[in-house]
Write a protein that holds these residues in place. Structure first.
Motif, PDB file in Angstrom:
ATOM      1  N   VAL A   1     -29.261   8.663 -26.157  1.00  0.00           N
ATOM      2  CA  VAL A   1     -29.840   9.569 -27.152  1.00  0.00           C
ATOM      3  C   VAL A   1     -29.802   8.928 -28.524  1.00  0.00           C
ATOM      4  N   GLN A   2     -28.657   8.323 -28.846  1.00  0.00           N
ATOM      5  CA  GLN A   2     -28.519   7.671 -30.153  1.00  0.00           C
ATOM      6  C   GLN A   2     -29.519   6.527 -30.318  1.00  0.00           C
ATOM      7  N   ALA A   3     -29.823   5.859 -29.208  1.00  0.00           N
ATOM      8  CA  ALA A   3     -30.775   4.748 -29.253  1.00  0.00           C
ATOM      9  C   ALA A   3     -32.217   5.234 -29.159  1.00  0.00           C
ATOM     10  N   ARG A   4     -32.397   6.542 -29.145  1.00  0.00           N
ATOM     11  CA  ARG A   4     -33.723   7.172 -29.057  1.00  0.00           C
ATOM     12  C   ARG A   4     -34.412   6.854 -27.725  1.00  0.00           C
ATOM     13  N   GLU A   5     -33.617   6.582 -26.691  1.00  0.00           N
ATOM     14  CA  GLU A   5     -34.169   6.307 -25.372  1.00  0.00           C
ATOM     15  C   GLU A   5     -34.302   7.593 -24.547  1.00  0.00           C
ATOM     16  N   GLN A   6     -33.548   8.624 -24.926  1.00  0.00           N
ATOM     17  CA  GLN A   6     -33.633   9.927 -24.267  1.00  0.00           C
ATOM     18  C   GLN A   6     -33.606  11.023 -25.329  1.00  0.00           C
ATOM     19  N   VAL A   7     -34.192  12.162 -24.944  1.00  0.00           N
ATOM     20  CA  VAL A   7     -34.256  13.300 -25.855  1.00  0.00           C
ATOM     21  C   VAL A   7     -33.014  14.172 -25.650  1.00  0.00           C
ATOM     22  N   PRO A   8     -32.376  14.683 -26.735  1.00  0.00           N
ATOM     23  CA  PRO A   8     -31.173  15.521 -26.595  1.00  0.00           C
ATOM     24  C   PRO A   8     -31.341  16.671 -25.610  1.00  0.00           C
ATOM     25  N   HIS A   9     -32.488  17.374 -25.691  1.00  0.00           N
ATOM     26  CA  HIS A   9     -32.694  18.516 -24.803  1.00  0.00           C
ATOM     27  C   HIS A   9     -32.729  18.095 -23.340  1.00  0.00           C
ATOM     28  N   GLU A  10     -33.304  16.916 -23.086  1.00  0.00           N
ATOM     29  CA  GLU A  10     -33.391  16.425 -21.706  1.00  0.00           C
ATOM     30  C   GLU A  10     -32.008  16.163 -21.136  1.00  0.00           C
ATOM     31  N   VAL A  11     -31.161  15.507 -21.929  1.00  0.00           N
ATOM     32  CA  VAL A  11     -29.800  15.209 -21.482  1.00  0.00           C
ATOM     33  C   VAL A  11     -29.016  16.497 -21.264  1.00  0.00           C
ATOM     34  N   ALA A  12     -29.125  17.418 -22.210  1.00  0.00           N
ATOM     35  CA  ALA A  12     -28.398  18.687 -22.081  1.00  0.00           C
ATOM     36  C   ALA A  12     -28.844  19.438 -20.838  1.00  0.00           C
ATOM     37  N   ARG A  13     -30.154  19.467 -20.591  1.00  0.00           N
ATOM     38  CA  ARG A  13     -30.682  20.192 -19.434  1.00  0.00           C
ATOM     39  C   ARG A  13     -30.192  19.574 -18.117  1.00  0.00           C
ATOM     40  N   CYS A  14     -30.194  18.251 -18.057  1.00  0.00           N
ATOM     41  CA  CYS A  14     -29.754  17.570 -16.836  1.00  0.00           C
ATOM     42  C   CYS A  14     -28.287  17.830 -16.536  1.00  0.00           C
ATOM     43  N   TRP A  15     -27.465  17.797 -17.584  1.00  0.00           N
ATOM     44  CA  TRP A  15     -26.024  18.002 -17.362  1.00  0.00           C
ATOM     45  C   TRP A  15     -25.702  19.463 -17.054  1.00  0.00           C
ATOM     46  N   LEU A  16     -26.480  20.380 -17.618  1.00  0.00           N
ATOM     47  CA  LEU A  16     -26.281  21.792 -17.284  1.00  0.00           C
ATOM     48  C   LEU A  16     -26.668  22.063 -15.837  1.00  0.00           C
ATOM     49  N   GLU A  17     -27.738  21.404 -15.377  1.00  0.00           N
ATOM     50  CA  GLU A  17     -28.140  21.553 -13.978  1.00  0.00           C
ATOM     51  C   GLU A  17     -27.073  20.988 -13.052  1.00  0.00           C
ATOM     52  N   ARG A  18     -26.495  19.861 -13.458  1.00  0.00           N
ATOM     53  CA  ARG A  18     -25.426  19.284 -12.651  1.00  0.00           C
ATOM     54  C   ARG A  18     -24.225  20.231 -12.601  1.00  0.00           C
TER      55      ARG A  18
END
Length: 319
Positions: free
Chosen positions: A293-310
């Motif tokens: 996310v910090q490197a702008r390779e992923q979007v914050p919402h995408e990461v949050a959504r994936c980890w919440l699904e997990r």
């Protein structure tokens, strides 16, 4: 645990005290005990006493306890929520020194609980402590909070009747109106009513009440008391009883308790989710995704959504 629950239902004071300690310390025995006691709760009258520090809340509660015991002989408990010691984590004032005259009365149980950093000055454990006391056959439970603030509205999520204590000359009325606590209180107490400025304070509160609750089915009464010598305490208790009767006759009592139980379930779910999320925060894979996310390779919402699904068991492997 069933043996403990039965002892508490018989009113075993030592086990009641130990159970509340389990609750405060989040002991693993706490949940099974609360589950065993829950079917026997919901009968006690819960009265919240809130107001600015120095308003005389403790002395007021002390007088109310005496009134209830002397006139009606009901079993009474006091949960006094105090600031937390930064060293021990316990309540700074201990078991209310101003209420020691009730120490030998088997019909009175007094317990101080630390805020544990809770902004509203209302210990999260206080809710479960009321359950233990309720199951033990307590008729009336007073919950005294630390002081007034925006987050002190939390008391409405625990007490059946919210009593706001004000004092003349302190400017409390304006602060109460600004903080929105006016909508929360079911009853106003002008304590230290022998001081100058009492009439003005009563007038100010009446004006604000007519603005905020002019069409409400219950217009909060204003009681004047001088708790140091007991003046007005009998009338105050009669007003508290009147509000309890109103709640039950109007159906508001059941409605409030239903809303509080729904909120409690949601809070427990939120706490459990937070606990599980904290465990994932330490996961190296989670840290790797934060770096992306910090490197702008992923979007914050995408990461949050994936980890919440997990977290919910839907995501399979690490995202």
């Amino acid at each position: 645990m069933q043996e403990w629950a039965e002892a508490i239902r018989r009113g075993d004071r030592r086990k009641v005290a130990r159970a509340i300690s389990w609750i405060e310390n989040r002991d693993e025995r706490r949940e099974p005990l609360i589950e065993a006691l829950f079917p026997y709760t919901g009968k006690a009258c819960l009265i919240g006493i809130t107001g600015a520090p120095g308003a005389g809340k403790s002395t007021l509660v002390d007088r109310l306890v005496s009134q209830v015991r002397r006139r009606q002989g009901k079993k009474v408990a006091v949960i006094a929520v105090d600031p937390t010691s930064p060293f021990t984590g316990g309540a700074l004032l201990g078991d209310r020194v101003r209420m020691t005259r009730h120490a030998l009365d088997e019909g009175v149980f007094i317990r101080s609980m630390g805020t544990r950093g809770h902004l509203g000055g209302l210990a999260h454990a206080a809710k479960e402590a009321t359950r233990v006391l309720d199951a033990a056959g307590t008729d009336v439970i007073f919950i005294e909070t630390v002081g007034v603030g925006q987050s002190e509205i939390d008391i409405m999520h625990l007490a059946d009747t919210v009593t706001l204590v004000l004092t003349p000359g302190s400017g409390d009325a304006v602060q109460v109106f600004k903080a929105g606590i006016m909508e929360t209180a079911d009853l106003f107490v002008i304590n230290k009513a022998d001081m100058d400025g009492t009439k003005k304070l009563v007038h100010d509160v009446e004006e604000m009440l007519h603005l905020a609750k002019s069409e409400a089915p219950w217009l909060p009464p204003i009681c004047e008391t001088v708790s140091k010598d007991g003046r007005g305490i009998e009338d105050l208790w009669a007003t508290l009883e009147a509000h309890d009767a109103y709640l039950k006759e109007s159906g508001e009592w059941e409605k409030r308790r239903f809303v509080r139980l729904r909120r409690e379930v949601q809070e427990i779910m939120g706490e459990e989710l937070t606990r599980r999320l904290q465990a994932h925060v330490r996961d190296p894979c989670f840290q790797r995704d934060l770096d992306r996310v910090q490197a702008r390779e992923q979007v914050p919402h995408e990461v949050a959504r994936c980890w919440l699904e997990r977290l919910a068991g839907k995501g399979g492997d690490t995202p």
